[in-house]
Design a protein around this motif. Structure first.
Motif, PDB file in Angstrom:
ATOM      1  N   LEU A 174      -4.726  -6.556  -5.617  1.00 30.76           N
ATOM      2  CA  LEU A 174      -4.630  -4.857  -5.095  1.00 30.76           C
ATOM      3  C   LEU A 174      -3.766  -4.220  -5.917  1.00 30.76           C
ATOM      4  N   MET A 175      -3.367  -4.094  -7.027  1.00 33.78           N
ATOM      5  CA  MET A 175      -2.472  -3.484  -7.552  1.00 33.78           C
ATOM      6  C   MET A 175      -2.958  -2.766  -8.010  1.00 33.78           C
ATOM      7  N   GLN A 176      -4.397  -3.479  -8.893  1.00 34.62           N
ATOM      8  CA  GLN A 176      -5.176  -3.128 -10.107  1.00 34.62           C
ATOM      9  C   GLN A 176      -6.580  -2.267  -8.714  1.00 34.62           C
ATOM     10  N   GLU A 177      -6.721  -2.320  -7.747  1.00 34.38           N
ATOM     11  CA  GLU A 177      -7.408  -1.654  -6.791  1.00 34.38           C
ATOM     12  C   GLU A 177      -6.378  -0.130  -5.726  1.00 34.38           C
ATOM     13  N   ILE A 178      -5.602  -0.852  -6.219  1.00 33.24           N
ATOM     14  CA  ILE A 178      -5.238   0.450  -4.875  1.00 33.24           C
ATOM     15  C   ILE A 178      -3.570   0.752  -5.747  1.00 33.24           C
ATOM     16  N   PHE A 204       1.141   1.257   2.148  1.00 32.53           N
ATOM     17  CA  PHE A 204      -0.277   2.700   2.240  1.00 32.53           C
ATOM     18  C   PHE A 204       0.016   3.563   2.235  1.00 32.53           C
ATOM     19  N   GLN A 205      -0.666   4.343   0.898  1.00 32.87           N
ATOM     20  CA  GLN A 205      -0.461   6.111   1.803  1.00 32.87           C
ATOM     21  C   GLN A 205      -0.967   6.988   2.477  1.00 32.87           C
ATOM     22  N   ASP A 206      -1.616   6.888   2.838  1.00 38.01           N
ATOM     23  CA  ASP A 206      -3.143   6.966   3.542  1.00 38.01           C
ATOM     24  C   ASP A 206      -4.012   6.516   3.756  1.00 38.01           C
ATOM     25  N   ILE A 207      -4.926   6.535   5.116  1.00 41.07           N
ATOM     26  CA  ILE A 207      -5.489   5.603   5.505  1.00 41.07           C
ATOM     27  C   ILE A 207      -7.223   4.840   4.925  1.00 41.07           C
ATOM     28  N   GLY A 208      -7.388   6.112   4.086  1.00 40.94           N
ATOM     29  CA  GLY A 208      -8.230   5.747   2.727  1.00 40.94           C
ATOM     30  C   GLY A 208      -8.384   4.541   1.935  1.00 40.94           C
ATOM     31  N   ASP A 209      -6.640   4.028   1.645  1.00 36.75           N
ATOM     32  CA  ASP A 209      -6.068   3.438   0.995  1.00 36.75           C
ATOM     33  C   ASP A 209      -6.150   2.056   1.665  1.00 36.75           C
ATOM     34  N   TYR A 210      -5.690   2.626   3.190  1.00 40.00           N
ATOM     35  CA  TYR A 210      -5.706   1.343   3.429  1.00 40.00           C
ATOM     36  C   TYR A 210      -7.123   0.550   4.392  1.00 40.00           C
ATOM     37  N   MET A 211      -7.681   1.181   4.179  1.00 37.45           N
ATOM     38  CA  MET A 211      -9.179   0.950   4.497  1.00 37.45           C
ATOM     39  C   MET A 211      -9.302   0.552   3.730  1.00 37.45           C
ATOM     40  N   LYS A 212      -9.712   0.657   2.315  1.00 42.55           N
ATOM     41  CA  LYS A 212      -9.377  -0.218   1.092  1.00 42.55           C
ATOM     42  C   LYS A 212      -9.653  -1.658   1.216  1.00 42.55           C
TER      43      LYS A 212
END
Length: 104
Positions: free
Chosen positions: A43-47, A67-75
């Protein structure tokens, strides 16, 4: 081995609620080490821009990812099929980002 793992995760940006409590829990439940290493590092490497907090609650070691935004959450959601903990004592929490009420 445990200290090296924690040091590596600290370098990646992991926060811990209570380091002594975490160490004690892992000593009591060493089967969580593989989950902690794989899931947290993946997770830490991807986001990397997310906030990661490790804490204990009753009989669980919990990794909370905020997560800081919905894009990171969806990832992160897309990664879930690859992040299933093997240990019954490890849990992953994904915190949904708050949507802003601000308008332009």
């Amino acid at each position: 081995m445990l200290m090296r793992l924690l040091e590596r995760l600290y370098e990646l940006g992991l926060y811990v609620d209570n380091e002594e409590e975490i160490k004690h829990f892992i000593t009591q439940h060493p089967e969580v080490i593989d989950d902690l290493a794989y899931i947290t590092e993946r997770l830490m490497q991807e986001i990397p821009q997310a906030n990661y907090l490790l804490y204990t609650d009753e009989n669980l070691l919990i990794l909370n990812a905020s997560f800081q935004d919905i894009g990171d959450y969806m990832k992160a959601i897309q990664l879930l099929p690859y992040l299933h903990p093997m240990s019954e004592y490890f849990q992953l929490e994904l915190a949904v980002p708050m949507l802003s009420d601000e308008t332009d």
